[in-house]
Design a protein around this motif. Structure first.
Motif: not given
Length: 358
Positions: A324-342
């Motif tokens: 509730a205390d977090e959000g994505v403001a104008p000018g921001e993006k929420l992204i996902r990066l994934v690491a793998s065994f390789a």
């Protein structure tokens, strides 16, 4: 020379190939003749290895995809008129094209809200309390949790046990979607048994494809009474491979000498390096704590453009499970990066170089 789109690909752990021990096991399994449809010695040996892994007798059904594992597992728990509760962003409800509903012949999935895509026992209990016992209401029959969650968080055994307690109170079954089971396991340094049946899990979708296999998943059933129909369900769904030894071979290479755990530890470590490095870039903050091999970041738009121009591949993500205390403001993006065994440390370092700017 332009950016290398392969080198900086953090879009998913699905984008990587198979690990050497898995491929070598496949080559060995290809020599000579073996009985078909899972009657070969290799399949029997792998099924026994799951019993050793979970420290008890289990029924094991090897399949080719995680969607098949989840859909068939839920079909054993939920009748066509029943209801399965899960997080509103769970893979089973959000990214499997209705496969669980299809394989259950009409059962429904009911999504719950929760920070970090975790189901809270109090929310689960309150939701169940709000259901009617009238025949007009589909009765709740199961709960499905993702390990790790779609926000990269990990359920501790005590958290699983708390959800299982609600299930026992209401005569519900508990399914675990373990697409990243290995990553969640090594993040906590607990045993497979502690994270599953000892905490109250009835049936597990044991993922391997994301962590080094080509296409191999297992449905692990802890209650023998639930296994009776799965032989037929698997065949009817087209998941009983005639050359079943090639599913078993992948697991032989994957589980042998703790290769699966080594892969997961490496992926988690690379994710931690990514998170530490990127969180130090001005304007960047973690959306959720990094607990397994996924990193979720809220970043400025200019950093998003710089990373993409540098050849980085990753996905935008939904902010619905933020606190509730977090959000994505104008000018921001929420992204996902994934690491793998390789994932190579050089790739992580190069991404951080791009992120730090000129």
């Amino acid at each position: 020379m332009g950016p290398d789109p392969v080198h900086l690909n953090f879009a998913s752990d699905n984008v990587m190939g198979a690990s050497a021990p898995v491929l070598e096991a496949l080559v060995r399994a290809s020599v000579g003749a073996m009985p078909a449809y899972g009657a070969d010695d290799l399949t029997v040996e792998v099924e026994r290895s799951f019993c050793d892994l979970f420290e008890r007798e289990v029924a094991v059904f090897l399949v080719g995809t995680g969607t098949a594992a989840n859909a068939l597992a839920l079909a054993t728990l939920v009748s066509p008129w029943g209801l399965c509760l899960c997080h509103e962003e769970a893979h089973v409800i959000d990214e499997e094209c209705g496969a669980p509903e299809f394989f259950t012949h009409g059962a429904k999935l009911h999504g719950l809200k929760g920070v970090g895509c975790k189901i809270d026992p109090a929310t689960l209990r309150a939701t169940l309390d709000g259901f009617s016992a009238h025949e007009k209401q589909m009765p709740a029959q199961a709960v499905s949790i993702s390990q790790a969650t779609e926000s990269g968080l990990v359920y501790r055994p005590d958290e699983i046990a708390a959800i299982a307690e609600v299930c026992r109170e209401r005569a519900l079954r508990l399914h675990m979607d373990g697409a990243r089971f290995a990553n969640a396991l090594v993040a906590q340094d607990v045993s497979p048994a502690a994270m599953t049946w000892r905490a109250g899990v009835d049936i597990l979708s044991f993922g391997a494809t994301k962590n080094g296999c080509l296409a191999a998943e297992a449905i692990v059933v802890f209650d023998p009474s639930l296994a009776d129909t799965l032989t037929y369900r698997r065949k009817r769904s087209g998941q009983t491979f005639s050359k079943g030894r090639f599913l078993a071979a992948q697991f032989a290479g994957y589980l042998g000498q703790d290769h699966w755990l080594q892969n997961a530890r490496h992926a988690n470590a690379m994710a931690r390096c990514l998170a530490d490095g990127l969180a130090a870039v001005p304007g960047v903050r973690l959306a959720w704590e990094v607990q397994a091999n996924e990193v979720f970041l809220i970043i400025p738009d200019d950093l998003d453009r710089r990373l993409k121009a540098g050849g980085a591949a990753y996905h935008p993500w939904s902010p619905r499970a933020l606190s509730a205390d977090e959000g994505v403001a104008p000018g921001e993006k929420l992204i996902r990066l994934v690491a793998s065994f390789a994932t190579k440390r050089e790739a992580v370092d190069d991404l951080l170089t791009v992120a730090s700017g000129p």
